[in-house]
Enzyme design. Structure first.
Site: not given
Length: 387
Positions: A106, A207, A259
Site C-alpha cells: 500500500y 504438520e 500426512d
C-alpha cells in the site's frame, strides 16, 4: 516507536539492514554520476537457475544473473519498482517501523503521470496487485543478500512451539513450558530471538495444528523432553528458520511428522532441503539433517522388513483413496533428484501401487495414547525414519 522500548538486538539488526541497503543502492547513484546507465545485476529466481547441491543436501540458487537497466524499455518498470520498494523499506528501517508485506504494497501503490514533449499524458501504476510488490521484495532479497526478516518486514504468524525452553524476545523472557493449553506463536523475525536455556533432547515438527494440540495436551513434550512445533500446513519462513536454529545452534535432532501423501512428503522436503521458489533462502532456512518420521507407507502396509502399525480392519476404516492429483504429484516428486534415494523410491512406489493415503489423525484414532506414547517414541527409538 520510542527508542527506549526497542531492544538492543532490534536496533543492531535495523542498523545492519539499513547500512547494507544503502551500500548496495548507492552504486546506482555512482553509475549515474559516471554517466553510466543505472543497472542492477540480480540473480535469477527461476527453476532453471535452481540447483540441488548433493553434498550439502540443499536447493540453492545458481550463478545466472539478469541485468535490470533503467534505459531498457522491457526492464524500466521493474527497475523503478525495485528502487521504489527499496526506498520504502529503507525509510521504515531508519524510522523504527515494522511494516508488513501488505503495508509495503500500500505504501508504494500509486499512479505515475507523465507528459511527453507533445503534451500527451501517460499514466502508469507502480503496481496493481500485491503479488507484484511481493516479487519485488524477493528481488531485493537476492540482490542485497538480506532476507525480508533481516529488514524487519513482518508477516502473519503461523507456526507454534511449546516445550521446556526459555527464550528472550525483545526485552522479555518467555517460558515456553508455561503456555497453558496454548503455545508460543513463532514471530516473523526468528533471528531476533535469543535462546536463554533449554531442557530437550529433540524437536518434533507436526504438520497438523490439530495433532499438535492433542500431543501438547497429552503432555508428550514433557514426558519425552521434546520441543514440539507445528507448521500448520506448508511451513512459513519463520517456522523453518526457527527449526533450523534449534538444530544448528542447539544440536537437537529434528523429526518431521506429516500426512502419508505427496503433499506431506513435500512439506518434509521444504523443511529439509528448501523450496524451489525460495531456493535463495535455503542456506539459512533449511535443516539438511531433518528426518521424516512418518506417517510412512510402510507404517500403513508394512513390507518384508517391517510389520504395519495398522491392522487390515483399521486400514479399511482409515485409508483414503488417492486422487488423480495425488498420483500426478507423487510421480513428479519421484523424479526430483532429492527424492531418488532407495528409501524414498520404495516409499513412493508403495504409494503408486496402493493408490492410497492416510492422514496423521488416523493414528490418533487408534487412541491418543497410541500416537503419543507408542507410535512416535517407538519410531524414534528404533530409528524408523527416512533421511
Amino acid at each position: 516507536m520510542s527508542s527506549e522500548l526497542t531492544s538492543k538486538v532490534d536496533k543492531e539488526a535495523r542498523k545492519k539492514a539499513a547500512d547494507t541497503l544503502r551500500q548496495v543502492f548507492v552504486k546506482l547513484i555512482e553509475q549515474i554520476n559516471n554517466s553510466e546507465p543505472p543497472t542492477m545485476e540480480i540473480p535469477k529466481r527461476t527453476l532453471g537457475n535452481t540447483i540441488y547441491d548433493e553434498k550439502r543436501k540443499l536447493l540453492l540458487l545458481g550463478e545466472e544473473k539478469l541485468k535490470r537497466s533503467f534505459f531498457d524499455l522491457n526492464e524500466s518498470k521493474r527497475f523503478m519498482q525495485t528502487v521504489l520498494m527499496a526506498s520504502i523499506i529503507y525509510d521504515a528501517l531508519i524510522n523504527d517501523e515494522y511494516p508488513t508485506i501488505r503495508d509495503l504494497y500500500y505504501r508504494g501503490k500509486h499512479s505515475i503521470i507523465l507528459k511527453d514533449p507533445r503534451g500527451k499524458t501517460y499514466e502508469e501504476n507502480t503496481w496493481d496487485e500485491q503479488k507484484e510488490s511481493d516479487s519485488v521484495i524477493m528481488d531485493i532479497e537476492v540482490f542485497t543478500s538480506l532476507l525480508r526478516e533481516d529488514m524487519l518486514i513482518l508477516s502473519k504468524e503461523k507456526g507454534k512451539v511449546v516445550g521446556d525452553m526459555r527464550i528472550r524476545s525483545g526485552n522479555d523472557i518467555i517460558d515456553l513450558s508455561k503456555m497453558g493449553h496454548g503455545a508460543y506463536s513463532i514471530e516473523p523475525t526468528p533471528d531476533l530471538i535469543d535462546f536463554v536455556d533449554i531442557n530437550a533432547e529433540f524437536v518434533l515438527v507436526v504438520e497438523k495444528d490439530a495433532v499438535f494440540q492433542q500431543l501438547h495436551r497429552a503432555g508428550f513434550w514433557k514426558q519425552y523432553k521434546a520441543i514440539l512445533v507445528t507448521s500448520a500446513g506448508q511451513p512459513d519462513r519463520a517456522t523453518r528458520r526457527f527449526v533450523r536454529r534449534l538444530n544448528e545452534e542447539l544440536k537437537l535432532p529434528v523429526y518431521i511428522l506429516t500426512d502419508a501423501d505427496p503433499y506431506g512428503w513435500y512439506i518434509y522436503s521444504v523443511f529439509r532441503i528448501g523450496s524451489i521458489s525460495l531456493s535463495y533462502e535455503s542456506e539459512r532456512l533449511a535443516t539438511p539433517n531433518a528426518k521424516f518420521l512418518g506417517v510412512s507407507m510402510t507404517d500403513i502396509f508394512g513390507d518384508s522388513n517391517k510389520k504395519p502399525y495398522l491392522s487390515e480392519q483399521e486400514r479399511r476404516n482409515y485409508i483414503i483413496k488417492a486422487k488423480d492429483a495425488d498420483i500426478k504429484r507423487a510421480t513428479e516428486i519421484k523424479n526430483y533428484q532429492w527424492f531418488k534415494t532407495k528409501a524414498w523410491q520404495h516409499e513412493i512406489e508403495i504409494f503408486l501401487n496402493k493408490k492410497s493415503k492416510l492422514e496423521i489423525e488416523a493414528m490418533a484414532s487408534k487412541g491418543l495414547k497410541f500416537l503419543a506414547f507408542q507410535y512416535i517414541p517407538e519410531k524414534i527409538k528404533s530409528k524408523d525414519y527416512i533421511e
